[in-house]
Write a protein that holds these residues in place. Structure first.
Motif, PDB file in Angstrom:
ATOM      1  N   GLN A  83      24.546 -19.957  13.004  1.00  0.00           N
ATOM      2  CA  GLN A  83      23.933 -19.749  11.479  1.00  0.00           C
ATOM      3  C   GLN A  83      22.199 -19.749  11.483  1.00  0.00           C
ATOM      4  OE1 GLN A  83      27.168 -22.885  10.045  1.00  0.00           O
ATOM      5  NE2 GLN A  83      26.358 -21.757   7.915  1.00  0.00           N
ATOM      6  N   ARG A 134      37.991 -27.222  16.075  1.00  0.00           N
ATOM      7  CA  ARG A 134      36.841 -27.486  17.160  1.00  0.00           C
ATOM      8  C   ARG A 134      37.389 -27.652  18.419  1.00  0.00           C
ATOM      9  NH1 ARG A 134      32.010 -28.086  16.159  1.00  0.00           N
ATOM     10  NH2 ARG A 134      31.388 -28.929  14.273  1.00  0.00           N
ATOM     11  N   LYS A 193      38.205 -32.345  -0.033  1.00  0.00           N
ATOM     12  CA  LYS A 193      37.324 -33.319  -0.493  1.00  0.00           C
ATOM     13  C   LYS A 193      36.152 -33.509   0.508  1.00  0.00           C
ATOM     14  CE  LYS A 193      40.385 -36.079  -3.491  1.00  0.00           C
ATOM     15  NZ  LYS A 193      41.183 -34.960  -3.517  1.00  0.00           N
ATOM     16  N   ASP A 209      27.407 -26.232   6.947  1.00  0.00           N
ATOM     17  CA  ASP A 209      27.142 -26.153   8.531  1.00  0.00           C
ATOM     18  C   ASP A 209      28.684 -25.793   8.893  1.00  0.00           C
ATOM     19  OD1 ASP A 209      26.766 -26.126  11.206  1.00  0.00           O
ATOM     20  OD2 ASP A 209      25.387 -27.612  11.047  1.00  0.00           O
ATOM     21  N   GLN A 243      28.865 -24.555  12.223  1.00  0.00           N
ATOM     22  CA  GLN A 243      28.406 -24.250  13.467  1.00  0.00           C
ATOM     23  C   GLN A 243      29.233 -24.911  14.570  1.00  0.00           C
ATOM     24  OE1 GLN A 243      24.038 -22.756  13.759  1.00  0.00           O
ATOM     25  NE2 GLN A 243      24.092 -24.558  12.753  1.00  0.00           N
ATOM     26  N   THR A 303      32.895 -33.015   2.566  1.00  0.00           N
ATOM     27  CA  THR A 303      31.526 -32.235   2.142  1.00  0.00           C
ATOM     28  C   THR A 303      30.676 -32.041   3.472  1.00  0.00           C
ATOM     29  OG1 THR A 303      31.303 -33.130   0.169  1.00  0.00           O
ATOM     30  CG2 THR A 303      29.323 -32.044   0.856  1.00  0.00           C
ATOM     31  N   PRO A 304      30.424 -30.797   3.976  1.00  0.00           N
ATOM     32  CA  PRO A 304      29.995 -30.631   5.411  1.00  0.00           C
ATOM     33  C   PRO A 304      28.503 -30.773   5.271  1.00  0.00           C
ATOM     34  CG  PRO A 304      30.467 -28.463   4.340  1.00  0.00           C
ATOM     35  CD  PRO A 304      31.231 -29.574   3.372  1.00  0.00           C
ATOM     36  N   ARG A 361      24.412 -29.877   6.084  1.00  0.00           N
ATOM     37  CA  ARG A 361      23.731 -28.474   5.875  1.00  0.00           C
ATOM     38  C   ARG A 361      22.973 -28.073   6.991  1.00  0.00           C
ATOM     39  NH1 ARG A 361      24.392 -26.261   0.518  1.00  0.00           N
ATOM     40  NH2 ARG A 361      26.390 -27.131  -0.285  1.00  0.00           N
ATOM     41  N   THR A 362      22.983 -26.616   7.074  1.00  0.00           N
ATOM     42  CA  THR A 362      21.898 -26.294   8.124  1.00  0.00           C
ATOM     43  C   THR A 362      20.518 -26.472   7.424  1.00  0.00           C
ATOM     44  OG1 THR A 362      21.922 -23.877   7.094  1.00  0.00           O
ATOM     45  CG2 THR A 362      23.579 -24.731   8.945  1.00  0.00           C
ATOM     46  N   PRO A 363      19.423 -26.244   8.150  1.00  0.00           N
ATOM     47  CA  PRO A 363      18.281 -26.369   7.818  1.00  0.00           C
ATOM     48  C   PRO A 363      17.570 -25.429   6.310  1.00  0.00           C
ATOM     49  CG  PRO A 363      17.901 -26.432   9.870  1.00  0.00           C
ATOM     50  CD  PRO A 363      19.354 -26.066   9.548  1.00  0.00           C
ATOM     51  N   ASP A 364      18.439 -24.198   6.485  1.00  0.00           N
ATOM     52  CA  ASP A 364      18.329 -23.381   5.166  1.00  0.00           C
ATOM     53  C   ASP A 364      19.381 -23.747   4.030  1.00  0.00           C
ATOM     54  OD1 ASP A 364      19.936 -20.203   5.838  1.00  0.00           O
ATOM     55  OD2 ASP A 364      20.150 -22.344   6.837  1.00  0.00           O
ATOM     56  N   GLY A 365      20.035 -24.597   4.168  1.00  0.00           N
ATOM     57  CA  GLY A 365      20.909 -24.926   2.973  1.00  0.00           C
ATOM     58  C   GLY A 365      22.380 -24.592   3.095  1.00  0.00           C
TER      59      GLY A 365
END
Lengths: 136, 281, 316
Positions: C174, C282, C23, C35, C37, C25-26, C28-32
């Motif tokens: 990424q 992590r 459930k 993430d 990382q 939702t991570p 996003r990186t700038p290119d969508g």
């Protein structure tokens, strides 16, 4: 030979996590279980390198003759993550090494158990940042 | 609690996604206004934050890995290879063409050269260090994220992460050093410390100690060419800092990628030959 | 679709059940891209295959897990000196050097293998299970030693990426169109190009073989799916051959967790495909350089030791 191998693989199997039992360095290939050594001496220098660290030490025998030994440890990376620094074992520190000598008879031994003069084990203590408390 | 959090993060993600396509790799408008950057004329593509986009597979063309100074063509170390192993001519990549060694250090360079190629770390498949990794005859790939920049070199699977955040100190000396980067206008400046002094600069035995401090500058000249400079500062070896400069070229094949060159197995005879079982007579 | 492609698609569809149940939702990186990382670890004492005495038991209770952890940590403690000289020597050094972990996986599974349900690798009957040839005898040369001892490849890199007895660390970076996984041991960077829906790039040519294969990735919702082929004939993950196909799935299920699953297919070695699952958590960075070949005195020692033994046996 087969029995020895079975014992070795058995022990190695216990030590390995999710990897084949024979995947790690077999110390029995490098050092001789029939040649235990006990070295008391002072640190000359420490190579905190991979795949194994090496502690160079001067060992003085009863007659006062000094011999240089090279003692093998593990990867320093986990130690560094625990807060141990490359200056953790300064030159001149007195240490005791309980280990096994190299098969080729050279002055190398694996550092099976390394302690300070007071018996305290090296590099103990500090928290491990990789460990995650289990939620359940 | 979890439901509302999911809703919130979904909504937030939707807001961010409005100005982004879901297909990676396509050019897009920045999601947020770029931070204040120098108003240099843009050469080459940009990242969403306005910084130069250095992503891609790059490679140096030239003979710097043989010898960073100018050299005539010469026979190679093994006559058995004939012309295949011979050394091509090359103009130097050292500015001013002089490497300002102190006298004792110059002697060590000569000893290195005499002991090559067997003692060249490259022959042993040791990681090449900085700056040599940049001009090996192998490509490398720059993966530039919104945080740090990774450089993955084909040779010996060497790589290094350029920390673009608050600078971190070198813990212990390593082959590829500790790299901290920042932008000066459109130039990526990388400060490299913690090198172990065991790598060479080239096959000619040029070297520096573990006190060396290397500062690199990467500036994209056009879509396909990047200018690279490395300033070498090591007062225990050299009488003054000196500089290497050379161009890097973008590999133009469709779907260019670095391959593997895990060279340990090719170096094992060199490394361990004398310890191997000899055939019985 | 060929029969093989159909089977692969079935595997991917089966695996996507995990992504649907997550459930979280991570960001996003700038290119969508979702993430992923950061610096992660897959450290755990859960074994790949279910131990024989736990046959039929897919999950621990919490109390059983704590007991298993206690027993395993005690058994793994390298500071114990029992078992005779050979056993003592093979523990190598003090426990402080190791970092095997002290916890089972947070799912409380009794094995990393989740399929087949018996938690075992479905090996073909005609496959030998013992050590690769050469490893049983005193080494004549480095080729007789394991890839780890030669400093060529470590189980943490795989792929698939498996925990080991220390340095179980990864950093994901990424860039536009790429996910890169930096593996601490042995300083490997897996560069995974991402395919867009209309932009599927083929694998490298069939005659280019790699120790870590050739990966291709794409996103399915919030799950990164990586398919790897082009293995060489020396990597032999669990005795698989060069035509092994590997599908890995990375799903960020929480801010501090990536659920990692891998499915192995190789009819030459296994009777069916099999799947493992390892949570990645992590952890604090940075990744520390593991320069292995550069400091491999131990290989010299192993070979010199074998030569010394030969001399002794020859009565010299």
């Amino acid at each position: 030979m087969r029995k020895k191998l079975a014992v070795l693989l058995g022990i190695a199997g216990l030590l390995m996590v999710a990897a084949p039992a024979w995947a790690h360095h077999a110390f029995a290939a490098e050092f001789d279980a029939q040649k235990p050594v006990k070295l008391k001496g002072t640190v000359v220098k420490v190579e905190f390198i991979n795949p194994h660290s090496w502690i160079h030490m001067d060992v003085k025998d009863a007659d006062g003759k000094v011999t240089r030994w090279m003692v093998e440890g593990g990867s320093p990376n986990a130690l560094f993550r625990r807060g141990v620094t490359k200056d953790a074992l300064p030159q001149g520190t007195e240490i005791m090494v309980d280990g096994y000598q190299a098969k080729d008879g050279s002055n190398r031994a694996n550092g099976r158990d390394i302690t300070f003069a007071d018996g305290k084990k090296l590099f103990v203590g500090g928290s491990n940042p990789d460990e995650q408390p289990n939620a359940k | 609690m979890r439901k509302s959090l999911t809703l919130f993060s979904t909504a937030a993600a939707a807001v961010v996604c409005i100005s982004l396509t879901l297909t990676p790799g396509k050019a897009q408008a920045p999601a947020a206004p770029a931070k204040a950057v120098a108003k240099a004329v843009a050469k080459g593509p940009r990242m969403p934050d306005g910084r130069p986009n250095l992503n891609g597979v790059w490679e140096y063309i030239g003979t710097a890995n043989w010898d960073i100074q100018d050299h005539s063509p010469a026979p190679g170390p093994m006559w058995q290879l004939g012309a295949i192993g011979a050394i091509p001519a090359g103009q130097g990549v050292v500015e001013g063409n002089e490497i300002p060694y102190k006298p004792a250090a110059l002697e060590k360079k000569k000893q290195n050269k005499a002991s090559a190629p067997a003692e060249d770390p490259e022959a042993k498949c040791y990681m090449p260090g900085i700056p040599r990794a940049t001009y090996m005859p192998f490509p490398f790939q720059i993966i530039q994220s919104n945080k740090d920049i990774l450089m993955a070199y084909e040779y010996a699977s060497a790589n290094r992460l350029i920390n673009m955040g608050k600078p971190i100190e070198a813990g212990s000396d390593t082959w590829m050093g500790t790299s901290n980067g920042h932008w000066e206008g459109d130039t990526l400046v990388v400060d490299v410390t913690g090198l172990n002094g065991l790598a060479w600069f080239d096959r000619a035995g040029n070297w520096a100690s573990d006190k060396v401090h290397v500062v690199e500058r990467y500036k994209r000249r056009s879509n396909d060419v990047m200018d690279y400079e490395a300033t070498i500062d090591d007062p225990s070896v050299f009488t003054r800092p000196w500089k290497i400069s050379l161009p890097l070229y973008k590999r133009a094949e469709k779907n260019a990628q670095i391959l593997e060159f895990k060279c340990v197995e090719f170096a094992e005879e060199l490394l361990y030959g004398k310890y191997k079982k000899q055939p019985t007579k | 679709m060929s029969g093989r492609e159909f089977a692969l698609a079935a595997v991917i569809l089966a695996g996507s059940a995990l992504a649907q149940t997550s459930k979280y939702t991570p960001p996003r990186t700038p290119d969508g891209q979702p993430d992923l990382q950061g610096v992660w670890t897959n450290i755990t004492i859960t074994p790949l295959e279910r131990p024989a005495n736990l046959a039929g038991k897919e999950f621990f209770t919490a109390a059983e897990a704590r007991q298993y952890e206690k027993d395993t940590v005690e058994r793994n403690n390298a500071d114990r000196r029992d078992g005779g000289a050979q056993a003592d020597l093979s523990r190598a050094y003090n426990d402080a050097w190791y970092d095997r972990g002290t916890r089972v996986v947070e799912t409380l599974r009794t094995s990393l293998i989740i399929d087949p349900p018996d938690g075992h690798i479905p090996r073909r009957g005609d496959q030998p299970a013992g050590p690769p040839p050469g490893l049983g005898r005193p080494p004549e040369g480095p080729e007789d030693r394991a890839l780890t001892e030669r400093c060529i490849l470590w189980p943490t890199a795989g792929p698939p990426m498996m925990p080991s007895f220390y340095n179980n660390n990864y950093q994901i970076v990424q860039g536009p169109g790429y996910v890169t996984i930096l593996v601490e041991m042995i300083h490997d960077a897996r560069v995974i190009p991402l395919d867009g829906p209309r932009d599927v790039r083929p694998h490298i040519d069939a005659n280019v073989r790699q120790w870590m294969g050739d990966p291709r990735g794409h996103w399915e919702g919030n799950t990164l799916v990586v398919e790897t082929t082009n293995f060489n004939d020396k990597t032999r993950f669990q005795r698989a051959g060069p035509n092994m196909r590997l599908v890995e799935r990375f799903t960020r299920t929480a801010p501090d967790t990536i659920m990692y699953e891998f499915t192995v297919t190789d009819p030459s070695a296994f009777t069916k495909h099999w799947t493992g699952q390892i949570p990645m958590k992590r952890t604090e960075g940075p990744i520390i350089e593991y320069a292995c070949n550069e400091g491999n005195y131990a290989m010299e020692g192993m070979l010199a030791g074998a030569r010394a033994d030969e001399k002794k046996a020859a009565g010299k």
